[in-house]
Design an enzyme around this catalytic site. Structure first.
Site, PDB file in Angstrom:
ATOM      1  N   ILE A 146      -3.609   9.189  41.747  1.00  0.00           N
ATOM      2  CA  ILE A 146      -3.630   8.169  40.709  1.00  0.00           C
ATOM      3  C   ILE A 146      -2.905   6.939  41.239  1.00  0.00           C
ATOM      4  O   ILE A 146      -2.124   7.021  42.187  1.00  0.00           O
ATOM      5  CB  ILE A 146      -3.002   8.669  39.382  1.00  0.00           C
ATOM      6  CG1 ILE A 146      -1.593   9.228  39.611  1.00  0.00           C
ATOM      7  CG2 ILE A 146      -3.869   9.697  38.713  1.00  0.00           C
ATOM      8  CD1 ILE A 146      -0.948   9.752  38.344  1.00  0.00           C
ATOM      9  N   ASP A 147      -3.179   5.806  40.630  1.00  0.00           N
ATOM     10  CA  ASP A 147      -2.638   4.541  41.112  1.00  0.00           C
ATOM     11  C   ASP A 147      -1.110   4.536  41.112  1.00  0.00           C
ATOM     12  O   ASP A 147      -0.471   5.248  40.323  1.00  0.00           O
ATOM     13  CB  ASP A 147      -3.123   3.383  40.243  1.00  0.00           C
ATOM     14  CG  ASP A 147      -4.625   3.171  40.347  1.00  0.00           C
ATOM     15  OD1 ASP A 147      -5.219   3.634  41.331  1.00  0.00           O
ATOM     16  OD2 ASP A 147      -5.191   2.544  39.431  1.00  0.00           O
ATOM     17  N   ARG A 148      -0.545   3.717  41.960  1.00  0.00           N
ATOM     18  CA  ARG A 148       0.911   3.579  42.056  1.00  0.00           C
ATOM     19  C   ARG A 148       1.547   3.336  40.680  1.00  0.00           C
ATOM     20  O   ARG A 148       2.546   3.952  40.328  1.00  0.00           O
ATOM     21  CB  ARG A 148       1.267   2.417  42.990  1.00  0.00           C
ATOM     22  CG  ARG A 148       2.767   2.145  43.097  1.00  0.00           C
ATOM     23  CD  ARG A 148       3.049   0.788  43.723  1.00  0.00           C
ATOM     24  NE  ARG A 148       2.599   0.718  45.093  1.00  0.00           N
ATOM     25  CZ  ARG A 148       3.390   0.956  46.151  1.00  0.00           C
ATOM     26  NH1 ARG A 148       4.659   1.287  45.961  1.00  0.00           N
ATOM     27  NH2 ARG A 148       2.916   0.862  47.368  1.00  0.00           N
TER      28      ARG A 148
END
EC number: 5.4.99.-
Length: 336
Positions: A146-148
């Site tokens: 998942i995104d930062r």
């Protein structure tokens, strides 16, 4: 054991600071511990950490060889003294970890020590469940990402067999992934389906959403239902049918309701009303819905896991998370 003779360029430094430069993979707390235990000897004797070094001093370091390797992404886990993990579930094959927003999942050009996978590898190494010197090729790895700046559950495989099976399950969409997000405004209808075609601009790391097929476009489908509305925001639960880059963020923005705190797809004038550093998006629930044989992971079929709380739900809606009473049973959102 390794020995070093202090030259004129190293003279005058404190012992602990010299040690940090000479053995960069050795975590600072562990270095201090080794000095106290006299595993670092100065001219044959123990020394205090603030001892100043002189030309010709002989340092004997009774430290494991792996700490002397050059720092690199593949050995960065050695620099993590106390792994910071919010573990949702663990068995001999898998780890489910609740990632905090702001933490990158894999090493990149900016960070290779403080990453989710590095902390996972350090955790397993310190538990004696994994040692790279005893493996020919396998390294604990993530099965999804998942995104930062998104929070939520990430799956990590502790064995090669679990990694192979779980990667196939992710590819075959045999895992249901539910997200919570806070959006600006009110969706109409309150529940439904967002469908479109997403094109990714690799150079900008940004996507565009199209209502019709376009060159390079990939189908994106998100099911959603509105759970609560308060102070100009809506708390929305989403189920990913596909898993494209920035799918939820881009689709809600294209629908005219960007996520709270989203600096890439949102509008600054909407976000200025709220003090939020990251986009309000959390992968809060997973369901393993295997339709084909899962081998060693078959006992997990039909089970679900959910995080205990989500910060923006607490802050902006003050409501317990949905789905707490499902007891591991699979469900689907409307209009699937």
């Amino acid at each position: 054991m390794k020995e070093f003779t202090i030259g004129k360029n190293d003279a005058g430094q404190r012992l602990d600071r010299w040690l940090g430069k000479a053995v960069p993979l050795l975590p600072a707390p562990l270095a201090q511990k080794y000095i106290r235990l006299k595993r670092v000897k100065l001219n044959g004797k123990g020394a205090k950490r603030d001892t100043r070094l002189n030309p010709g001093d002989l340092l004997a370091l009774y430290i494991n060889d792996e700490f002397f390797d050059a720092p690199a992404p593949e050995n960065a886990f050695l620099s993590v003294f106390q792994p910071q993990l919010d573990i949702v579930y663990e068995d001999e094959n898998l780890l489910l970890v609740n990632k905090r927003p702001g933490l990158v999942v894999h090493p990149d050009e900016h960070e290779y020590v403080n990453t989710l996978i590095t902390h996972i590898q350090a955790y397993l190494y310190q538990k004696n469940e994994w040692n790279p010197k005893q493996e020919n090729a396998f390294t604990p790895a993530l099965c999804n990402r998942i995104d930062r700046n998104t929070g939520g559950i990430v799956i990590a495989a502790k064995t090669a067999e679990a990694l192979r099976i779980m990667n196939q399950k992710v590819k075959d969409r045999e895992i249901e992934k539910y997200y919570l997000c806070a959006i600006h405004g009110k969706m109409a209808p309150l529940s439904g389906k967002l469908e479109g075609y997403i094109v990714k601009d690799e150079a900008r790391n940004q996507v565009t959403v199209h209502s019709h097929p376009v060159t390079g476009g990939r189908t994106a489908v998100t099911l959603y239902r509105t759970l609560q509305m308060k102070n100009g925001l809506s708390l929305v639960e989403c189920e990913l049918v596909t898993g494209r880059t920035h799918q939820i963020r881009a689709q809600f923005a294209a629908a005219g309701h960007p996520l709270l705190g989203d600096g890439k797809y949102g509008r600054n004038r909407d976000n200025r009303r709220y003090d939020r550093k990251f986009q309000a998006l959390w992968s809060y629930r997973l369901v393993f819905s295997f339709t084909t044989d899962a081998g060693i992971l078959e006992p997990l079929n039909g089970r679900s896991w959910q995080v205990d709380h989500v910060d923006f739900v607490d802050e902006y809606f003050g409501k317990a998370l949905p789905g707490a009473s499902f007891n591991g049973k699979t469900r689907t959102l409307p209009n699937k």
